[in-house]
Scaffold this motif. Structure first.
Motif, PDB file in Angstrom:
ATOM      1  N   GLY A  29     -18.116   2.552   3.418  1.00 32.61           N
ATOM      2  CA  GLY A  29     -16.690   2.711   3.197  1.00 32.61           C
ATOM      3  C   GLY A  29     -16.242   2.434   1.780  1.00 32.61           C
ATOM      4  N   ASP A  30     -14.947   2.390   1.640  1.00 32.65           N
ATOM      5  CA  ASP A  30     -14.304   2.127   0.356  1.00 32.65           C
ATOM      6  C   ASP A  30     -14.140   0.625   0.191  1.00 32.65           C
ATOM      7  OD1 ASP A  30     -12.791   2.018  -1.929  1.00 32.65           O
ATOM      8  OD2 ASP A  30     -10.942   2.746  -0.973  1.00 32.65           O
ATOM      9  N   THR A  46       0.833  -1.198   0.000  1.00 30.98           N
ATOM     10  CA  THR A  46       0.000   0.000   0.000  1.00 30.98           C
ATOM     11  C   THR A  46       0.870   1.251   0.000  1.00 30.98           C
ATOM     12  OG1 THR A  46      -0.080   0.134   2.418  1.00 30.98           O
ATOM     13  CG2 THR A  46      -1.760  -1.213   1.326  1.00 30.98           C
ATOM     14  N   THR A  90     -12.796   0.302  13.547  1.00 28.30           N
ATOM     15  CA  THR A  90     -12.718   1.683  13.078  1.00 28.30           C
ATOM     16  C   THR A  90     -13.190   2.651  14.155  1.00 28.30           C
ATOM     17  OG1 THR A  90     -13.444   3.267  11.396  1.00 28.30           O
ATOM     18  CG2 THR A  90     -15.018   1.563  12.028  1.00 28.30           C
ATOM     19  N   GLY A 129     -10.504  -0.642   0.261  1.00 30.04           N
ATOM     20  CA  GLY A 129     -10.374  -0.727   1.703  1.00 30.04           C
ATOM     21  C   GLY A 129     -10.374  -2.137   2.251  1.00 30.04           C
ATOM     22  N   PHE A 153      -8.455  -2.341   5.678  1.00 30.08           N
ATOM     23  CA  PHE A 153      -7.876  -1.044   6.046  1.00 30.08           C
ATOM     24  C   PHE A 153      -8.969  -0.290   6.793  1.00 30.08           C
ATOM     25  CE2 PHE A 153      -5.685  -2.591   2.313  1.00 30.08           C
ATOM     26  CZ  PHE A 153      -4.353  -2.421   2.653  1.00 30.08           C
ATOM     27  N   VAL A 180     -11.288   9.790   2.282  1.00 27.52           N
ATOM     28  CA  VAL A 180     -11.756   8.509   1.742  1.00 27.52           C
ATOM     29  C   VAL A 180     -13.000   8.731   0.886  1.00 27.52           C
ATOM     30  CG1 VAL A 180     -12.653   6.218   2.311  1.00 27.52           C
ATOM     31  CG2 VAL A 180     -10.852   7.245   3.720  1.00 27.52           C
ATOM     32  N   ARG A 217     -10.655   3.219   6.376  1.00 30.31           N
ATOM     33  CA  ARG A 217     -11.410   3.517   5.160  1.00 30.31           C
ATOM     34  C   ARG A 217     -12.885   3.117   5.300  1.00 30.31           C
ATOM     35  NH1 ARG A 217      -7.897   5.180   1.511  1.00 30.31           N
ATOM     36  NH2 ARG A 217      -9.427   5.142  -0.178  1.00 30.31           N
TER      37      ARG A 217
END
Length: 302
Positions: free
Chosen positions: A240-241, A48, A144, A245, A290, A171, A293
């Motif tokens: 989220g992504d 990443t 998160t 992510g 992740f 994001v 994200r």
């Protein structure tokens, strides 16, 4: 002619096995919102770049400078999920139509369970069979810190606030996973004159898009291993992504097995001694999330 005989712990025909694997990969919200990566078995390095580089204009004859940004490395670890079901050993003597009927029903149930396992593991590090947290797993989405509480503002503004948390942290969200009840709350949102705000959602049962985001609905979002159980972790949506992510894939598709001997699921009941056989399906996933994200919409703590 029977598919299985009493001395064979065999394998499904290819077309049936392929169907089971496909059902597994499409049963949870993660596969609906995020494409799988091809993966070999074992730990997979995910490279990443936390920061974006900036281009540099260099005049003719000028010197080029270096960029200090360095790639980082994360590891997608393998996790095996297993479903075992016992049935009478009369299954082994039956004709092909009867056997395939049993296998089709098992494939439907097992594939659904394995698909839900991916959500529960990657979102909450939950063992679906016991509902217990797997404390040794340190990478999971619900860690998160980006969180929004359900309140009187309504789901539309709650989603807007949650997307704002992500956008303001750099994001670009691509998807949202919702519980059935939370999706239904969107589908019943109305203007003052009674018109629905989201008529395209119908009754919120099979939502695929919401506010420009890909959407998927499942009770796994609130931590349920099975539909109908009483588990509720108070999460109502995950935003989220899902493109960048979460990195996941199927590392190993273990052939379907019919096991006629022993105690393969550790129940204390010998199969042969109780005139049973065990049907088993296994799959090895790997994933890395992740967590920065993603954001969570949840009920306020009691």
């Amino acid at each position: 002619m029977a598919v299985y005989t009493s001395d064979l712990a065999g394998f499904l025909p290819d077309q049936t096995l392929n169907g089971m694997i496909e059902k597994t990969k499409t049963a949870g919200t993660i596969p609906a919102l995020s494409a799988a990566d091809p993966m070999k078995f074992g730990n997979v390095a995910v490279v990443t770049f936390d920061d974006d580089p900036a281009a540099e204009f260099v005049e003719e004859g000028g010197a080029k400078s270096s960029e200090d940004i360095k790639p980082a490395r994360a590891v997608a670890a393998p996790h095996k999920a297993v479903v075992t079901y016992r049935t009478s050993d009369e299954f082994m003597w039956a004709n092909e139509d009867y056997q395939l009927g049993i296998l089709d029903k098992f494939s439907e149930k097992a594939s659904r369970a394995l698909g839900r396992a991916l959500d529960l593991g990657a979102y909450f590090r939950i063992n679906p069979k016991t509902g217990a947290t797997i404390s040794s797993w340190t990478n999971y989405l619900n860690a998160t810190t980006l969180r929004t509480e359900v309140d009187s503002a309504g789901p539309e503004l709650e989603l807007e606030e949650t997307v704002g948390l992500l956008v303001n942290s750099g994001v670009a969200p691509t998807g949202v996973a919702l519980t059935g009840g939370y999706a239904w709350s969107f589908s019943t949102e109305r203007y003052a004159d009674g018109r629905k705000k989201f008529p395209e959602l119908g009754l919120g049962i099979d939502v695929t898009s919401l506010g420009g985001l890909r959407a998927s609905v499942s009770s796994t979002v609130q931590g349920k291993a099975r539909d109908g159980d009483t588990t509720d972790n108070n999460v109502r949506a995950i935003v989220g992504d899902f493109n960048g992510g979460i990195r996941w894939g199927v590392q190993k598709q273990i052939p379907f097995q019919v096991i006629p001997y022993g105690d393969p699921d550790n129940t204390g009941r010998d199969l042969k001694g109780h005139n049973e056989v065990a049907l088993r399906m296994e799959i090895v996933y790997a994933w890395y999330v992740f967590i920065d994200r993603f954001a969570v919409i949840e009920n306020a703590a009691a």
